[in-house]
Design a protein around this motif. Sequence first.
Motif, PDB file in Angstrom:
ATOM      1  N   LEU A  95      14.663   6.736 -33.381  1.00 25.29           N
ATOM      2  CA  LEU A  95      14.400   5.351 -32.992  1.00 25.29           C
ATOM      3  C   LEU A  95      14.607   5.172 -31.486  1.00 25.29           C
ATOM      4  O   LEU A  95      13.803   4.521 -30.808  1.00 25.29           O
ATOM      5  CB  LEU A  95      15.286   4.389 -33.784  1.00 25.29           C
ATOM      6  CG  LEU A  95      14.994   2.907 -33.561  1.00 25.29           C
ATOM      7  CD1 LEU A  95      13.548   2.564 -33.928  1.00 25.29           C
ATOM      8  CD2 LEU A  95      15.969   2.050 -34.367  1.00 25.29           C
ATOM      9  N   GLU A  96      15.663   5.760 -30.962  1.00 25.44           N
ATOM     10  CA  GLU A  96      15.910   5.719 -29.519  1.00 25.44           C
ATOM     11  C   GLU A  96      14.711   6.312 -28.770  1.00 25.44           C
ATOM     12  O   GLU A  96      14.265   5.777 -27.760  1.00 25.44           O
ATOM     13  CB  GLU A  96      17.178   6.506 -29.200  1.00 25.44           C
ATOM     14  CG  GLU A  96      17.541   6.532 -27.743  1.00 25.44           C
ATOM     15  CD  GLU A  96      18.796   7.357 -27.491  1.00 25.44           C
ATOM     16  OE1 GLU A  96      18.810   8.082 -26.479  1.00 25.44           O
ATOM     17  OE2 GLU A  96      19.749   7.287 -28.304  1.00 25.44           O
ATOM     18  N   SER A  97      14.176   7.401 -29.281  1.00 22.54           N
ATOM     19  CA  SER A  97      13.015   8.039 -28.669  1.00 22.54           C
ATOM     20  C   SER A  97      11.802   7.114 -28.668  1.00 22.54           C
ATOM     21  O   SER A  97      11.032   7.096 -27.694  1.00 22.54           O
ATOM     22  CB  SER A  97      12.685   9.342 -29.396  1.00 22.54           C
ATOM     23  OG  SER A  97      11.573   9.962 -28.800  1.00 22.54           O
ATOM     24  N   VAL A 134      20.518   0.104 -31.380  1.00 22.95           N
ATOM     25  CA  VAL A 134      19.764   1.194 -30.751  1.00 22.95           C
ATOM     26  C   VAL A 134      18.762   0.620 -29.753  1.00 22.95           C
ATOM     27  O   VAL A 134      18.653   1.093 -28.613  1.00 22.95           O
ATOM     28  CB  VAL A 134      19.044   2.068 -31.811  1.00 22.95           C
ATOM     29  CG1 VAL A 134      18.083   3.049 -31.148  1.00 22.95           C
ATOM     30  CG2 VAL A 134      20.060   2.809 -32.668  1.00 22.95           C
ATOM     31  N   ALA A 135      18.026  -0.401 -30.162  1.00 25.72           N
ATOM     32  CA  ALA A 135      16.995  -0.987 -29.300  1.00 25.72           C
ATOM     33  C   ALA A 135      17.584  -1.548 -28.010  1.00 25.72           C
ATOM     34  O   ALA A 135      17.131  -1.214 -26.909  1.00 25.72           O
ATOM     35  CB  ALA A 135      16.250  -2.092 -30.064  1.00 25.72           C
ATOM     36  N   VAL A 136      18.579  -2.383 -28.136  1.00 25.07           N
ATOM     37  CA  VAL A 136      19.159  -3.046 -26.968  1.00 25.07           C
ATOM     38  C   VAL A 136      19.833  -2.033 -26.048  1.00 25.07           C
ATOM     39  O   VAL A 136      19.629  -2.047 -24.832  1.00 25.07           O
ATOM     40  CB  VAL A 136      20.135  -4.172 -27.397  1.00 25.07           C
ATOM     41  CG1 VAL A 136      20.921  -4.699 -26.208  1.00 25.07           C
ATOM     42  CG2 VAL A 136      19.351  -5.307 -28.062  1.00 25.07           C
ATOM     43  N   SER A 137      20.619  -1.117 -26.607  1.00 21.24           N
ATOM     44  CA  SER A 137      21.319  -0.150 -25.750  1.00 21.24           C
ATOM     45  C   SER A 137      20.338   0.778 -25.037  1.00 21.24           C
ATOM     46  O   SER A 137      20.540   1.128 -23.870  1.00 21.24           O
ATOM     47  CB  SER A 137      22.353   0.647 -26.546  1.00 21.24           C
ATOM     48  OG  SER A 137      21.737   1.415 -27.548  1.00 21.24           O
ATOM     49  N   THR A 138      19.262   1.170 -25.703  1.00 20.80           N
ATOM     50  CA  THR A 138      18.273   2.054 -25.082  1.00 20.80           C
ATOM     51  C   THR A 138      17.541   1.340 -23.950  1.00 20.80           C
ATOM     52  O   THR A 138      17.361   1.904 -22.863  1.00 20.80           O
ATOM     53  CB  THR A 138      17.267   2.573 -26.135  1.00 20.80           C
ATOM     54  OG1 THR A 138      17.989   3.225 -27.178  1.00 20.80           O
ATOM     55  CG2 THR A 138      16.278   3.545 -25.514  1.00 20.80           C
ATOM     56  N   VAL A 139      17.140   0.102 -24.176  1.00 24.17           N
ATOM     57  CA  VAL A 139      16.447  -0.662 -23.126  1.00 24.17           C
ATOM     58  C   VAL A 139      17.396  -0.934 -21.957  1.00 24.17           C
ATOM     59  O   VAL A 139      17.002  -0.813 -20.789  1.00 24.17           O
ATOM     60  CB  VAL A 139      15.852  -1.970 -23.698  1.00 24.17           C
ATOM     61  CG1 VAL A 139      15.411  -2.910 -22.583  1.00 24.17           C
ATOM     62  CG2 VAL A 139      14.683  -1.649 -24.625  1.00 24.17           C
TER      63      VAL A 139
END
Length: 172
Positions: A95-97, A134-139
């Motif tokens: 998902l991070e990818s 995952v979404a927020v931390s990756t962005v």
Amino acid sequence: MEIEVIKGDITEIQVDAIVNAANTSLLGGGGVDGAIHRKGGPSILEACYAIRNKQGGCDVGEAVITTAGKLPAKYVIHTVGPVWNHGNNDEDLLLESCYKQSLALAVANGVKTIAFPNISTGIYRYPKDKAAVVAVSTVQAFSEKEKLDRVIFVCFDDENYALYNRLLTPEG
């Protein structure tokens, strides 16, 4: 870089690129994928066929870019999220990818504003709370290195909207 969350329909957002939670075939499906293909028209599907003919689809965790057809965006970035298997198949990394690959494609194509749906949280059953982290931390990590003007998380339901709002609000 501005990061925000809104509740709404990603097919109506005016940004340079919207992200599609696609499947590996790139030929449309249900949920946000189906809505993007229906509203964007046949040029998106034609572009997806061209990608399939060249590379055979899109793997989980990868992303490809096409025209946005009749949508108010310039591009659609199609990314394939993981199907949730209780965290036993590297779902967090995949998902991070999805987010990293989508953001890298955006930068490479001169995109300044991008809108993401809640990838993998529908029929792929990824727990919404885990996916939001995952979404927020990756962005946020990406924003420290690369510059886009604005990233919008577009939530279709109240639960996702509340989760992202909590993560993006300083006192949340």
